[in-house]
Design an enzyme around this catalytic site. Structure first.
Site, mmCIF file in Angstrom:
data_model
loop_
_atom_site.group_PDB
_atom_site.id
_atom_site.type_symbol
_atom_site.label_atom_id
_atom_site.label_comp_id
_atom_site.label_asym_id
_atom_site.label_seq_id
_atom_site.Cartn_x
_atom_site.Cartn_y
_atom_site.Cartn_z
ATOM 1 N N LYS A 56 0.843 -1.205 0.000
ATOM 2 C CA LYS A 56 0.000 0.000 0.000
ATOM 3 C C LYS A 56 0.882 1.261 0.000
ATOM 4 C CE LYS A 56 -3.717 -2.602 2.118
ATOM 5 N NZ LYS A 56 -4.412 -3.067 3.330
ATOM 6 N N GLN A 100 -4.522 -1.794 9.816
ATOM 7 C CA GLN A 100 -4.449 -3.109 9.163
ATOM 8 C C GLN A 100 -5.025 -4.201 10.069
ATOM 9 O OE1 GLN A 100 -3.231 -3.648 5.923
ATOM 10 N NE2 GLN A 100 -3.956 -5.736 6.192
ATOM 11 N N ASP A 123 -10.767 2.558 4.239
ATOM 12 C CA ASP A 123 -11.072 1.137 4.064
ATOM 13 C C ASP A 123 -12.581 0.950 3.874
ATOM 14 O OD1 ASP A 123 -9.049 -0.736 3.881
ATOM 15 O OD2 ASP A 123 -8.675 -0.800 6.050
#
Ligand code: NAP
Length: 296
Positions: A56, A100, A123
């Site tokens: 990412k 994460q 997200d």
């Protein structure tokens, strides 16, 4: 076994999307003197999570975003992580951030998700963003489902009127992708069946699918006898399967038995190089959107 299916190449498709984002970033930099900024929080030292987060960060460099990686030790308490999230919420320079997952077991994942400012939740996991998605209001869509729809759209797959079967009902993949595929939009408009662990005669249902989206989290679960000839198969799963003969000691596998299903399907996503890169492209697309929302 020979592959007959056309490969839905997530790497190539995501690369096109990243190029589009890069071009927009250049304009924003010039006109607004602003650089979109994505932060990622990684708790613990899980090898797979570190690989995803690094990918990412690398993608941020590729499109010209600023990025910040915050690594916290496995012993980080829930309170300490919530403090880090609050700091990112308040930090004017950060447009969006992710924490994460999976998180260490002593931390309540849902509590952390709910503590993220919805405007910075790139997200797309926050209840407010998922609720807005359900109502088809402007929002930050969950990254993996958004990536799956983009992959189908950009590869010219007609989804209208098709029977889409989704295996898995997680809040991050299965449930939102089933909502998005059933939307009244040209790039959706499918008739959706959502399957889960209590579904009876699963293979009888999957064999009816024109489009089969598999997010079950079990390596190579779906075999050719579960798939209709000519179906489009999207494999969301990603697993490190032990392989002592390889340099890394593992191979990446999906939720689908790739070789045998590829010989029956019309289109299939590979693992790696399918849904994974599309998730990253969507994450960056959400970050760009979050940055633009903050300018307006
Ligand atoms: P998850 O939270 O573990 O959910 C799995 C789902 O599969 C659950 O809804 C479960 O049903 C269902 N299921 C389990 N066994 C089943 C069975 N025998 N028959 C039918 N359904 C069954 O998984 P997830 O977070 O959605 O992730 C799925 C996979 O995608 C994982 O391998 C994950 O690593 C991968 N993933 C990849 C990306 C990417 O970017 N490539 C992103 C996210 C996730 P119940 O609800 O009844 O328990």
């Amino acid at each position: 076994m020979t592959t007959t299916a056309e490969i839905l190449n997530g790497k190539a498709t995501s690369s096109l999307i990243l190029d589009e984002i890069k071009a927009e970033v250049a304009v924003i930099k010039q006109e607004e003197e602003k650089v979109p900024h994505l932060a990622a929080v990684l708790v613990g030292d899980d090898g797979a999570s570190l690989t995803y987060v690094n990918a990412k960060v690398k993608a941020c460099e590729q499109v010209g975003f600023a990025s910040t990686l915050i690594t916290l030790p496995e012993e980080t308490t829930e309170e300490e992580l919530l403090r880090a999230v609050a700091d990112l919420n308040e930090n004017e320079d950060i447009d969006g951030f992710i924490v994460q997952v999976p998180l260490p077991k002593h931390i309540d994942e849902q509590k952390v998700v709910e503590s993220i400012l919805p405007d910075k939740d790139v997200d797309g996991f926050h209840p407010e963003n998922l609720g807005r998605m359900l109502l088809d209001l402007p929002t930050l869509l969950p990254a993996t489902p958004k990536g799956i729809l983009l992959l189908l759209e950009k590869n010219g797959i007609n989804t209208e009127g098709k029977h889409c079967v989704v295996i898995g009902r997680s809040h991050t993949v299965g449930t939102p992708v089933s909502v998005l595929m059933s939307r009244n939009k040209k790039s959706a408009n499918s008739t959706v069946t959502l399957c889960h662990s209590r579904t009876k005669d699963l293979s009888q249902i999957t064999k009816l699918a024109d489009i089969l989206i598999v997010a079950i989290g079990k390596p190579e679960f779906v075999s050719a006898d579960m798939v209709k000839s000519g179906a489009i198969v999207v494999d969301v799963g990603i697993h490190r399967v032990t392989a002592p003969e390889t340099k890394r000691g593992f191979r990446l596998k999906g939720d689908v038995k790739f070789d045998e299903v590829a010989s029956k399907a019309s289109h299939i996503t590979p693992v790696p190089g399918g849904v994974g890169p599309m998730t990253i492209a969507s994450l960056l697309s959400n970050t760009l959107q979050a940055a633009k929302n903050r300018i307006e």
